[in-house]
Each structure stands twice: as structure tokens, then as C-alpha cells.
Design an enzyme around this catalytic site. Structure first.
Site, PDB file in Angstrom:
ATOM      1  N   ASP A 173       0.857  -1.181   0.000  1.00  0.00           N
ATOM      2  CA  ASP A 173       0.000   0.000   0.000  1.00  0.00           C
ATOM      3  C   ASP A 173       0.898   1.238   0.000  1.00  0.00           C
ATOM      4  O   ASP A 173       1.833   1.346   0.807  1.00  0.00           O
ATOM      5  CB  ASP A 173      -0.911   0.000   1.225  1.00  0.00           C
ATOM      6  CG  ASP A 173      -1.899   1.157   1.202  1.00  0.00           C
ATOM      7  OD1 ASP A 173      -3.007   0.964   0.697  1.00  0.00           O
ATOM      8  OD2 ASP A 173      -1.537   2.248   1.697  1.00  0.00           O
ATOM      9  N   GLU A 233      -4.828   2.462  -4.012  1.00  0.00           N
ATOM     10  CA  GLU A 233      -3.362   2.473  -4.061  1.00  0.00           C
ATOM     11  C   GLU A 233      -2.768   1.178  -3.540  1.00  0.00           C
ATOM     12  O   GLU A 233      -1.587   1.126  -3.193  1.00  0.00           O
ATOM     13  CB  GLU A 233      -2.818   3.659  -3.251  1.00  0.00           C
ATOM     14  CG  GLU A 233      -3.098   3.611  -1.765  1.00  0.00           C
ATOM     15  CD  GLU A 233      -4.424   4.235  -1.371  1.00  0.00           C
ATOM     16  OE1 GLU A 233      -4.570   4.604  -0.200  1.00  0.00           O
ATOM     17  OE2 GLU A 233      -5.319   4.350  -2.245  1.00  0.00           O
TER      18      GLU A 233
END
Length: 512
Positions: A390, A433
Site C-alpha cells: 500500500d 493504491e
């Protein structure tokens, strides 16, 4: 003439002039060899013969070099050629001759007392020979025959070493030519395929939906080739072809409907034109009859007929106008549907199993890739890891630089990942993301090291946005797929590791 002078009286320039005259008179090419030969002839001198380095190197490529003694002599031969040493060259050839006449002359041979191959070694050699055949063409019958004879010989009890060495040498010599042919054929076929794919893309100017397939095929045919890449492209193209055929069928139906609407529209126009012509003829007839009438009672029926025809014409016009308005609305709706289908068709190639922004696998592509890798890992009994990463502080990048910059940052992360990781590692966008990396043939500790190496590379490669250098980091968790739990359990554990990495200060990789 100068050529009449004795050799000692001729200057170098005189010899050079005479040499050029002889080249022209004898019509010889002005090569260095011809010039030197004529120069020596005019000067009356004879130089030492040139060292045949090119011819000797050609001999080096074909002489045997299987045994340690032959390999040692080959190195000496290469050294003699480089130094242009005739005595050393003579010793090398004598050494080769002694290898054939007296095998005991080689120091290594004196310590080997094995006269027959061990059974396990012989069986392994036989399997090695047999496994080379599927990669070869059927055109070279000689190499297949040699392989069959060698395999049968190696499977016999106690094959003698000298005969084995000879047969292996002959087979490897023949195999080298076959392998070169196969490599050339493979390169030629790949070149032809790429030309076909490029032509498909160039000739499909009016069919944008073909570009996605052509680009995928070009990528698949770019060396180095891997089975994983080919499997991925094959699955992607199957899905794309299905979606495109479905969309093309719908588009064809919409176009047919449009043609029917246009035909009805033209027919309505023709009927209006015919009605208008009949009305005009009626009016002209009534006008002529009114002009001939002499009494009022003769005119009244004609006026009633004119009024009735006019009302009928107005009613017909209103009906035709309504029908045409309906046809127009239906045509506009059909045209809009065709345009939408065309847009859907254009995007079908890139929206099958890949994320349209980053080009990585999407959720569907990730599921299929994990199924294939898990099956392969179980079949080959090899480890398989997944990493969930992430991007750190991604919201602040979006807030400070804008969402377009955030998209470009994700693309930068994907590009660096593809350049750093192995070709068999596959990257998928898990959402927002978050990304998932599939790491085949990788144990847990190796997976953590691989992700840490990716982090180090990201710190070296800044993301540039409007001349501002932005450092992109990520937190990741790595988990190994275990037993029959499947990859959902591994993703869950990797997600827990990633969460702990975030809580521990970010820009970290933790094993789960």
C-alpha cells in the site's frame, strides 16, 4: 624505364609506382594482398608468409573438445594463434595426435580407472539425450537416429567408457548444428509473426478494437518468452475476442435497425410526394371546372370538393409528420446506441483482465493468475508467496498535487516494479493504491528480501511532478501460500502484515 634499375637502386616510390602499373596492367583488384605480392615482385624481395589466423580459428570451431586433455590443447591452440607462434602451434598439433595415440599421455587420464559407466550415470545420460529430442525438428533424421542409437546403447548393461565418449562426441557435434538451425528458425518465425501483428495494427485504422489484440500479441512475441506471459496473453485474448464478438453482434443489429428506419423514412417521403402530387392535380382540375362554371350552384359542389381534399391532405400531412418525427427520434436513439457500442468495443481490449490506468492485472486477472500459480506450485512442489503493498501517504499526494499526479505516481510505482522484479512475478491492482505481487518459486524469507529490494530502488528513483521530486514509499506484508487454504487466506495474512507495517512507521516490509 625505372623498372630496368637493379633492385638496390630503386627507391620505395619507384617500386610503388611500378606496383600500381602492374595492378592496372594485370587487371587485379587493389587489395592489400595483391599489392604486397606485386610490391615484393618488383622489389625482388620475399617476405615471411602470413600467419593463417583466420583459417586456424575456423579449425578451432570444429575440433573435438570433450575430454580434459582436448580442452587443454584447445586453450594452447588459441594461445598459439593469438601470439602467432609457429613452434607452439606445432606442439599443439602433436599434442592432439598424442591424445589419439596414447590416452595415458593426459595427466587426468592416468588417475581414471573406470572402464564402464556407472548404471545411474548411464540412465541419466540416456534420459538427457531423450529429453533433447522434443525441442528439435523432425527434418534432421540423422540427429534423431543418432539419439536413438545412443539412448539404446546407454541403457545396455555396463556401456564401455571409450565407446560412450565417441558416441556422445558425435551426437553433441551433430546436435550443435541442429540447435543452431532451431534457434534460427525460431527467430525467423518470431520475426514473421511480428510483421503480421504490425500489419494487422496498421491495416485496422477503421477498426480500433483490433489494436488491443495486436499490441498484446506484439508483447507476447517479444523475447525473452516465458510460458507465464504466453498463458496470460492467451487468457486475455480469449476474453477480449468473446467481448468483441458480442459487441460486434449488437453493433450489427443496431446498424440493421438503422437501415430499416432509413428505408421506412424514404418510403414515407415517397408517399408524401405522391399525396402532394395527387392533391395538386385535384386542385388544378377543380380550378379548371370552376373557371368553366356559369352559375353559382355549379360552383358550390366544387368548393366542397376542394375543402374535403384540403382537409384530407392536411390530415395526411399531420400523420406523415408524426411518423417522420417518430422515425427521427428512433434513428437518433439507434445512432447513439451505435456510437456507445463503438466506444465499448474500443475499450474492450484494455478492460478484460487488466486495470485501465496502470496496465496491471485487475481483480479478475489476479484470481485467474493465482489459480494458475497455485496449481503450478502444487504440481512442482515449489513455494509461492504473495505480497500486499500500500502506497504510503497517498492521500496527501492527491490533496497536494492533484488526482492526476496521484495517477501518475501509481504508474511510476508500476514501472519501477516491473523493471526491478523478475519476469515471472506478476503485479495486480487490488484497489485504490493497493497492489498485490505474485512471487512464484519464492519462500517467505526470499519474498521479504525481494520487497525490501524494491523499496530501496524506489528511494533511488524519484517521481517527478512539475519539476518537484516526490519520494514514493510503500508498506507491505508478505505471506506464503500454505496447504489447501488457497490464496484468500494468504492475502488476508499479507493484509495483516501490511497493516502492522503501517503502524510500525511505514516504508516497512513484514512477514505474515
Amino acid at each position: 624505364m625505372d623498372s630496368a634499375k637493379p633492385p638496390s637502386a630503386q627507391s620505395p616510390s619507384d617500386i610503388a609506382r611500378e606496383t600500381l602499373k602492374l595492378l592496372a596492367a594485370r587487371r587485379l583488384p587493389p587489395s592489400p594482398e595483391n599489392y604486397q605480392a606485386l610490391y615484393e615482385e618488383v622489389a625482388g624481395i620475399r617476405s615471411a608468409p602470413l600467419f593463417p589466423a583466420t583459417q586456424l580459428r575456423q579449425i578451432m570451431r570444429v575440433i573435438p573438445c570433450q575430454t580434459p586433455g582436448q580442452q587443454r590443447q584447445l586453450k594452447l591452440l588459441e594461445k598459439a594463434i593469438e601470439q602467432q607462434d609457429w613452434p607452439m602451434l606445432q606442439n599443439v598439433f602433436v599434442g592432439y595426435a598424442n591424445l589419439g595415440l596414447s590416452p595415458a599421455a593426459a595427466p587426468q587420464a592416468t588417475s581414471i580407472s573406470i572402464t564402464h559407466l556407472p548404471p545411474i550415470l548411464a540412465q541419466n545420460l540416456a534420459r538427457l539425450v531423450e529429453n533433447t529430442l522434443p525441442a528439435l525438428s523432425e527434418d534432421d533424421a540423422r540427429v534423431h537416429e543418432q539419439a536413438k542409437q545412443l539412448s539404446l546403447f546407454l541403457r545396455e548393461p555396463n556401456p564401455p567408457v571409450p565407446l560412450t565418449e565417441q558416441m556422445l562426441g558425435n551426437y553433441s557435434y551433430r546436435l550443435s548444428f541442429a540447435a543452431e538451425d532451431q534457434a534460427a528458425i525460431r527467430q525467423g518465425l518470431l520475426g514473421l509473426l511480428r510483421l503480421i501483428f504490425e500489419n494487422i495494427s496498421a491495416l485496422s485504422m477503421d477498426e480500433p478494437w483490433l489494436h488491443g489484440q495486436a499490441e498484446a500479441l506484439l508483447a507476447a512475441s517479444t523475447p525473452p518468452l516465458t510460458l507465464r506471459r504466453l498463458d496470460d496473453v492467451q487468457q486475455r485474448l480469449r476474453d477480449v475476442i468473446f467481448k468483441q464478438s458480442e459487441a460486434k453482434e449488437r453493433s450489427a443489429q443496431a446498424q440493421t435497425q438503422m437501415r430499416e428506419l432509413l428505408a421506412t423514412f424514404i418510403e414515407g417521403l415517397a408517399q408524401m410526394d405522391e399525396s402532394s402530387s395527387n392533391y395538386n392535380e385535384k386542385m388544378e382540375d377543380c380550378a379548371a371546372r370552376i373557371g368553366q362554371a356559369t352559375q353559382l350552384q355549379d360552383i358550390m359542389p366544387l368548393l366542397e370538393e376542394v375543402i374535403a381534399s384540403t382537409r384530407a391532405m392536411a390530415l395526411s400531412s399531420r400523420m406523415a409528420r408524426a411518423e417522420l418525427q417518430d422515425l427521427r427520434e428512433r434513428a437518433e436513439a439507434t445512432h447513439a446506441e451505435i456510437e456507445q457500442l463503438r466506444r465499448d468495443l474500443d475499450h474492450a481490449s484494455t478492460q478484460a483482465r487488466h486495470d485501465p490506468l496502470t496496465g496491471t492485472l485487475n481483480r479478475k486477472g489476479l484470481d485467474e493468475a493465482m489459480e494458475r500459480e497455485i496449481a503450478r506450485a502444487r504440481r512442482q512442489d515449489t513455494p509461492l508467496c504473495v505480497a500486499l503493498l500500500d502506497v504510503d501517504n497517498f492521500k496527501s499526494i492527491n490533496d497536494r498535487l492533484g488526482h492526476d499526479a496521484g495517477d501518475e505516481a501509481l504508474k511510476h510505482l508500476v514501472q519501477v516494479t516491473r523493471e526491478v522484479m523478475r519476469p515471472q512475478d506478476q503485479l495486480a491492482r487490488h484497489g485504490g493504491e493497493e497492489f498485490v505481487l505474485i512471487l512464484p518459486d519464492t519462500a517467505l524469507a526470499e519474498g521479504v528480501k525481494a520487497m525490501e529490494r524494491l523499496q530501496r530502488e524506489l528511494t533511488k528513483r524519484y517521481f517527478l511532478q512539475e519539476q518537484e521530486r516526490v519520494l514514493i514509499t510503500f508498506s507491505a506484508g508478505v505471506a506464503q501460500v500454505e496447504g489447501d487454504n488457497g490464496y484468500a487466506d494468504a492475502i488476508r495474512r499479507a493484509d495483516q502484515g501490511m497493516y502492522l507495517a503501517k503502524r510500525s512507521g511505514k516504508n516497512r516490509v513484514l512477514a505474515a
